[in-house]
Write an enzyme that holds these catalytic residues in place. Structure first.
Site, PDB file in Angstrom:
ATOM      1  CD  GLU A 106      -3.133  -0.990   2.039  1.00 21.94           C
ATOM      2  OE1 GLU A 106      -3.019  -0.407   3.006  1.00 21.94           O
ATOM      3  OE2 GLU A 106      -4.053  -1.955   1.948  1.00 21.94           O
ATOM      4  CD  GLU A 126      -3.702  -5.952   3.205  1.00 19.94           C
ATOM      5  OE1 GLU A 126      -4.582  -5.291   3.890  1.00 19.94           O
ATOM      6  OE2 GLU A 126      -2.537  -5.555   3.283  1.00 19.94           O
TER       7      GLU A 126
HETATM    8  O1  AHR Z   1      -4.742  -5.893   7.181  1.00 21.36           O
HETATM    9  C1  AHR Z   1      -4.970  -4.584   7.744  1.00 21.36           C
HETATM   10  C2  AHR Z   1      -4.011  -3.675   7.172  1.00 21.36           C
HETATM   11  O2  AHR Z   1      -5.205  -3.157   6.163  1.00 21.36           O
HETATM   12  C3  AHR Z   1      -2.884  -3.918   6.457  1.00 21.36           C
HETATM   13  O3  AHR Z   1      -2.006  -3.952   7.364  1.00 21.36           O
HETATM   14  C4  AHR Z   1      -2.902  -3.010   5.287  1.00 21.36           C
HETATM   15  O4  AHR Z   1      -2.093  -3.302   4.187  1.00 21.36           O
HETATM   16  C5  AHR Z   1      -4.325  -2.570   5.142  1.00 21.36           C
HETATM   17  O5  AHR Z   1      -4.530  -1.127   5.015  1.00 21.36           O
END
Ligand code: AHR
Length: 498
Positions: A173, A292
């Site tokens: 990210e 994610e």
């Molecule tokens: O999964 C929780 C968080 O969400 C992670 O660390 C990040 O990559 C995302 O914003």
């Protein structure tokens, strides 16, 4: 119309079921690692401090690939802290989640745990506070046979054979203003290119994931992907996508229809990547690593600055209900329906933090509701994904307008048909499946994850309140399969056609 129709034809395929679609994520965050997968002294812990009960549940879930060590955590992480004798490892401040990181769990423990689970690693490197050099050093440590500084250090740490890690994420990210060492698209695109180049010199067989946008609401969404890929298109194999679907957003129908947003995102990111390919005159096609995704009521999260320094704090431990299981099921279905362009997907996370598995320190581990659609899909999606043609009644949402109540995908493997179907409406949904082109069925079954109360959850005291259960009533007549899907439910219909 109050019934739905699904048409399947074995002549129309999306592509093979990618096993890496059933990935998960272990981040040094909250209690995912500490008292989640790792708890020395727990009655279930093995000689490495790994919780056997959690390993068993991860195996039962069918997790195939696990991203590690973050997440935001990786952007301030020094991987060297987590290898070698545990007694010599430093305690550090983790700036991502304001945690005290003891480094008792690191790369070696993760790889031992992963072997027990039977999954492959998806390893992230720190491109926040670190760069090319530390990424190539880590790769030398994990993948080089020996005779060099970092590979010999691995051997000194007791690991003679290289780990041979294939998939590497170039940061996490990097577009997010919350990210330690965040970058502009230009800065990150250059850094991703240079890091990829160096890593490929160490091991040309690796597969690399460039960071896409953190979500679809961030103002740089899509332009980020375009700029980054103009720098590093030839060096990478995947572009990442992240998204969390918020149950607390107010628009309940829109939440139940979250898969619409995932589908739009997949199509948007692919269109952007293909646009860059066209601009560069490249015939290579990237895939998405949707590394994610999950249901997370992030609008309730107070932000990183609201957290106080602690080791393994209870943060973002979502309790999931039956509606969340239906949403998670519909997201898995969407990933399957895009198996031609989504090559990796990781549900975030595995234990305690926005997770299908919950644990108590010194206590039990149990399956949250969202465990079940994952396990059923990972366990039964095999062979080829068939193109699913859906005609269904519409439901109104604030976010996406009218959307079909039915979301469905199907896979066919040597005559074994699996249909994954979510009824996101609040009435029973009769469904007719047109199975043209398939031979006569020799058996049919229907399993559902549903409850009279869509708010039903599994808890420490009642860990088996919500479980998959068999439903009678599915029938086959010639090439028509009929069944009724309960309100707000995830369903697996299976048949053998030989
Ligand atoms: O999964 C929780 C968080 O969400 C992670 O660390 C990040 O990559 C995302 O914003």
């Amino acid at each position: 119309m109050d019934s739905a129709k699904l048409t399947l034809d074995p002549a129309f395929e999306v592509g093979p079921v990618e096993r890496r679609l059933f990935g998960s994520f272990v981040e040094h965050m909250g209690r995912c690692v500490y008292t989640g997968v790792f708890e020395p002294g727990h009655p279930q812990a093995d000689e490495h401090g790994l919780r056997r009960d959690v390993i068993e549940l991860a195996r039962e879930m069918g997790v195939t690939a696990v991203r590690y060590p973050g997440g935001n955590f990786v952007s301030n992480y020094e991987w060297e802290d987590g290898v070698g004798p545990a007694a010599e490892r430093p305690t550090r401040l983790d700036l991502a989640w304001r945690q005290i990181e003891t480094n008792a769990f690191g790369l070696g423990e993760f790889m031992t745990w992963l072997r027990a689970v039977g999954a492959e690693p998806v390893m992230a490197v720190n491109l926040g506070t670190r760069g090319v050099r530390e990424a190539r050093d880590l790769l030398e440590y994990t993948n080089f046979p020996g005779g060099t500084r970092w590979s010999d250090l691995r051997i000194k740490h007791g690991v003679r054979e290289p780990y041979g890690i294939k998939v590497w994420c170039l940061g996490n990210e990097m577009d997010g203003p919350w990210q330690i060492g965040g970058k502009t698209a230009e800065e990150y695109g250059r850094l991703a290119f240079e890091t990829a180049k160096a890593m490929r010199r160490v091991d040309p067989t690796i597969e690399l994931v460039a960071c896409g946008s953190s979500n679809v609401r961030i103002p740089t969404y899509a332009s980020w992907e375009a700029t980054v890929l103009e720098h590093c298109y030839d060096q990478v194999d995947y572009i990442s996508a992240h998204n969390y679907y918020d149950a607390a957003s107010g628009d309940r129908a829109g939440y139940l229809a979250s898969a619409v947003e995932m589908e739009q995102q997949i199509e948007g990111v692919i269109a952007t990547a293909d646009h860059v390919a066209a601009k560069l005159g490249s015939r290579k096609r990237l895939k998405i690593s949707f590394d994610e995704w999950n249901v997370w009521s992030h609008s309730r999260f107070g932000g990183e600055d609201s957290l106080d320094w602690a080791h393994a704090p209870r943060i973002i431990e979502e309790d999931y209900d039956v509606a969340a299981a239906a949403v998670v099921g519909s997201l898995l279905i969407t990933l399957l329906n895009h198996a031609d362009r989504v090559g990796i997907a990781c549900q975030a996370q595995l234990a305690n933090v926005i997770a299908p598995i919950r644990t108590e320190p010194g206590g039990p581990a149990w399956r949250q509701t969202i465990f079940h659609p994952f396990a059923l899909t990972a366990g039964h999606a095999r062979g080829q994904v068939l193109r699913a043609q859906v005609t269904a009644p519409a439901m109104a949402t604030e976010r996406y307008g009218e959307v079909p109540v039915l979301v469905a995908a199907a896979t066919l493997d040597d005559g074994e048909l699996s249909v994954f179907a979510v009824n996101r409406g609040d009435r029973p949904l009769p469904i007719e499946i047109d199975l043209r082109g398939l031979p006569r069925a020799t058996g049919i079954s229907h399993v559902t994850v549903a409850d009279d109360d869509p708010g039903a959850r599994n808890t420490e005291r009642e860990p088996r309140r919500v479980e998959p259960r068999a439903l009678a009533g599915a029938a086959i007549d010639g090439d028509r399969l009929t069944a009724v899907l309960p309100p707000i439910s995830f369903n697996l219909l299976k048949g053998t056609f030989r």
